[in-house]
Design an enzyme around this catalytic site. Sequence first.
Site, mmCIF file in Angstrom:
data_model
loop_
_atom_site.group_PDB
_atom_site.id
_atom_site.type_symbol
_atom_site.label_atom_id
_atom_site.label_comp_id
_atom_site.label_asym_id
_atom_site.label_seq_id
_atom_site.Cartn_x
_atom_site.Cartn_y
_atom_site.Cartn_z
ATOM 1 N N ASN A 62 0.804 -1.377 0.165
ATOM 2 C CA ASN A 62 0.402 0.035 -0.128
ATOM 3 C C ASN A 62 0.808 1.186 0.072
ATOM 4 O O ASN A 62 1.609 1.187 0.460
ATOM 5 C CB ASN A 62 -0.809 0.319 0.364
ATOM 6 C CG ASN A 62 -0.494 -0.195 2.537
ATOM 7 O OD1 ASN A 62 0.525 -0.585 2.638
ATOM 8 N ND2 ASN A 62 -1.709 0.354 3.556
ATOM 9 N N GLU A 64 0.155 5.371 0.349
ATOM 10 C CA GLU A 64 -0.303 6.238 1.289
ATOM 11 C C GLU A 64 -0.041 7.517 0.480
ATOM 12 O O GLU A 64 1.128 7.813 0.170
ATOM 13 C CB GLU A 64 -0.573 6.088 2.655
ATOM 14 C CG GLU A 64 -1.364 4.688 3.149
ATOM 15 C CD GLU A 64 -1.278 4.424 4.181
ATOM 16 O OE1 GLU A 64 -1.293 5.493 5.577
ATOM 17 O OE2 GLU A 64 -2.471 3.615 4.871
ATOM 18 N N CYS A 73 -3.516 0.541 -2.349
ATOM 19 C CA CYS A 73 -3.967 -0.307 -1.737
ATOM 20 C C CYS A 73 -2.878 -1.865 -2.280
ATOM 21 O O CYS A 73 -2.767 -1.597 -3.739
ATOM 22 C CB CYS A 73 -5.562 -1.465 -1.739
ATOM 23 S SG CYS A 73 -7.237 -1.019 -0.557
ATOM 24 N N GLU A 75 -2.663 -4.800 -3.159
ATOM 25 C CA GLU A 75 -3.297 -5.608 -4.091
ATOM 26 C C GLU A 75 -3.423 -4.699 -5.949
ATOM 27 O O GLU A 75 -2.832 -5.240 -7.036
ATOM 28 C CB GLU A 75 -5.170 -6.314 -3.869
ATOM 29 C CG GLU A 75 -4.957 -7.011 -2.178
ATOM 30 C CD GLU A 75 -5.032 -6.134 -1.531
ATOM 31 O OE1 GLU A 75 -4.921 -5.021 -1.562
ATOM 32 O OE2 GLU A 75 -5.709 -6.668 -0.434
HETATM 33 N N1 THU Z 1 -4.670 -1.775 2.069
HETATM 34 C C1 THU Z 1 -4.787 -2.257 1.627
HETATM 35 O O1 THU Z 1 -3.737 -2.305 0.583
HETATM 36 N N2 THU Z 1 -5.353 -3.666 0.610
HETATM 37 C C2 THU Z 1 -6.942 -3.918 1.824
HETATM 38 O O2 THU Z 1 -7.581 -4.575 1.264
HETATM 39 C C3 THU Z 1 -7.745 -3.291 1.980
HETATM 40 C C4 THU Z 1 -6.114 -1.718 2.863
HETATM 41 C C5 THU Z 1 -4.495 -0.337 2.905
HETATM 42 C C6 THU Z 1 -4.815 0.892 2.601
HETATM 43 C C7 THU Z 1 -4.828 1.745 3.537
HETATM 44 O O3 THU Z 1 -3.457 2.176 2.823
HETATM 45 C C8 THU Z 1 -4.352 0.943 5.119
HETATM 46 O O4 THU Z 1 -4.326 0.177 4.087
HETATM 47 C C9 THU Z 1 -5.326 0.879 5.637
HETATM 48 O O5 THU Z 1 -6.924 1.425 5.660
#
Ligand code: THU
Length: 160
Positions: A62, A64, A73, A75
């Site tokens: 992820n 941010e 995210c 994925e």
């Molecule tokens: N996040 C992911 O990378 N994948 C997911 O399926 C759920 C959430 C990340 C997004 C954000 O950076 C952090 O987790 C908190 O939501």
Amino acid sequence: MKKLSLTSTVEVYSSIEELSDQDAELLAQAKKAIDNAYAPYSKFKVGAALRLANGEVFLGNNQENAAYPLCLCAERVALFYAASKHPDVPVKALAISAKSGSKPLTDPVTPCGSCRQTIFESEFRNQTPIRLIMQGETGDIYCMNSIREILPLTFTADFL
Ligand code: THU
């Protein structure tokens, strides 16, 4: 009125040793990918690893942003990275794991709704189901043979 009952099948493994070598290897790669996540705001680091039909493995984590809605995210980073290099090679499997900055994660991490739709788009585009392998830091591992198991009544391009 009648009711439609939806069922899904999830394989539950209690340890990595129970997984096939291919699934175990991909999950190990997803766990490694966690380290490069950029998650200074949520402190929730997610790693993803996918295997293409040609055997290549792509990692994502992820990413941010101070402007929160821009966060991407793990994925989708992995899926878009792989598709940008190999647009015509199907994704065969995707493993996901995570570490929380606030508590031990003992439940499997499942993809958010946006990622479920994106994973489905990859399945649809390549006409190939994607096996999913999911674990928290520890605990049970969930596996399933298509995102459709957790994205019922899917919106697809067939509606357009
Ligand atoms: N996040 C992911 O990378 N994948 C997911 O399926 C759920 C959430 C990340 C997004 C954000 O950076 C952090 O987790 C908190 O939501």
